[in-house]
Enzyme design. Structure first.
Site, mmCIF file in Angstrom:
data_model
loop_
_atom_site.group_PDB
_atom_site.id
_atom_site.type_symbol
_atom_site.label_atom_id
_atom_site.label_comp_id
_atom_site.label_asym_id
_atom_site.label_seq_id
_atom_site.Cartn_x
_atom_site.Cartn_y
_atom_site.Cartn_z
ATOM 1 N N GLY A 111 0.776 -1.040 0.006
ATOM 2 C CA GLY A 111 0.104 -0.043 0.038
ATOM 3 C C GLY A 111 0.824 1.245 -0.109
ATOM 4 N N SER A 112 2.131 1.115 -0.161
ATOM 5 C CA SER A 112 3.053 2.180 -0.342
ATOM 6 C C SER A 112 2.578 2.993 1.036
ATOM 7 C CB SER A 112 2.639 3.199 -1.277
ATOM 8 O OG SER A 112 3.002 2.368 -2.576
ATOM 9 N N CYS A 113 2.935 2.348 2.277
ATOM 10 C CA CYS A 113 2.557 3.167 3.267
ATOM 11 C C CYS A 113 3.547 3.786 3.946
ATOM 12 C CB CYS A 113 1.827 2.024 4.373
ATOM 13 S SG CYS A 113 3.339 1.125 5.105
ATOM 14 N N GLY A 114 3.103 4.633 5.198
ATOM 15 C CA GLY A 114 4.292 5.535 5.560
ATOM 16 C C GLY A 114 4.832 4.777 7.058
#
Length: 261
Positions: A111-114
């Site tokens: 999810g291309s998370c942070g």
């Protein structure tokens, strides 16, 4: 004119009225695994659009709090790899090695998370330095920026699939825009672009085309952004975190209304 970050595909379009399907050429947004290597250590693999990767590298390191300022960022080099995807090699000053070695691990964040390199709930919910900057922005300026953003989205126009992050002056003028298939990546690219240009985000507000999630608020707080405006809705945790850290948060910014948390 070809747009960087998009590729043409031959597709078949079907119609609800039963008309015969037709062949069309459609530009699709590029999505690729980007392996991030920092000081020779594999840190994460992110799904991203492989444009503006130098901006992304700096913004990612700032958001991950591997560095405290752009001065600790030495260089970044991005190149495609034969197996598919991209390698993004980043070099930080020695001062960034401590946080890097503590948190480094190779993982796929679909999810291309942070939240890369985070391994406990305590780390996720860690207290952050509250936003100190204050910026007077009238709703009219937010409406102005939201109205103008579409014309600044080169990738979004042709693919209808790109998230955009825009750095805006207090009067709503858009200064910088970055796009990506992932909303977190778009924000990191924007933060990196501003830092590379020597523009302080504390004197501006950020407009995002995305829903407002916890990770986006976290990145904004870490960057000391005084106001975050999103086109779509905010989550409960995003509002809680914004209020707890002094971030002015506006969501559902549409042509005729917006919601302030």
């Amino acid at each position: 004119m070809p747009v960087e970050g998009a590729r043409p595909f031959a597709l078949r379009e079907h119609y609800a009225d039963g008309s015969p399907a037709s062949a069309i050429a459609r530009e699709l947004i590029e999505e690729a695994p980007v392996a991030i290597e920092i000081n020779g250590v594999g840190y994460a693999v992110m799904m991203a659009t492989p444009i503006d990767l130098e901006d992304y590298a700096l913004g990612f390191c700032l958001s991950e709090q591997l560095i405290a300022s752009p001065d600790e960022f030495v260089s970044a080099h991005a190149a495609p790899v034969e197996a598919g995807g991209w390698m993004l090699r980043i070099q930080l000053a020695a001062s960034g090695a401590g946080p890097l070695l503590e948190r480094a691990r190779l993982r796929l964040s679909e999810g291309s998370c942070g939240l890369c390199g985070i391994e406990s709930l305590e780390q996720v919910m860690r207290p952050l330095v509250p936003v100190a900057a204050r910026l007077e922005v009238e709703p009219a300026a937010m409406f102005c920026a939201a109205e103008a953003l579409g014309d600044r989205q080169a990738l979004g126009k042709v693919t209808r699939a790109a998230h955009a992050a825009a750095l805006c002056a207090a009067d709503g003028t858009i200064l910088l825009v970055r796009e990506d298939v992932g909303r977190h990546n778009a924000l990191d690219k924007l933060l990196g672009a501003a830092a590379r240009a020597g523009v302080s985000v504390s004197g501006h507000f950020i407009l995002l085309t995305a829903r407002c999630s916890f990770e986006l608020v976290q990145k904004a707080v870490i960057a000391q952004v005084p106001l975050l405006v999103t086109i779509s809705a905010a989550s409960t945790l995003a509002v809680d975190q914004a209020r707890a850290h002094g971030l002015r948060l506006v969501s559902l910014a549409r042509r005729d209304s917006l919601l302030e948390a």
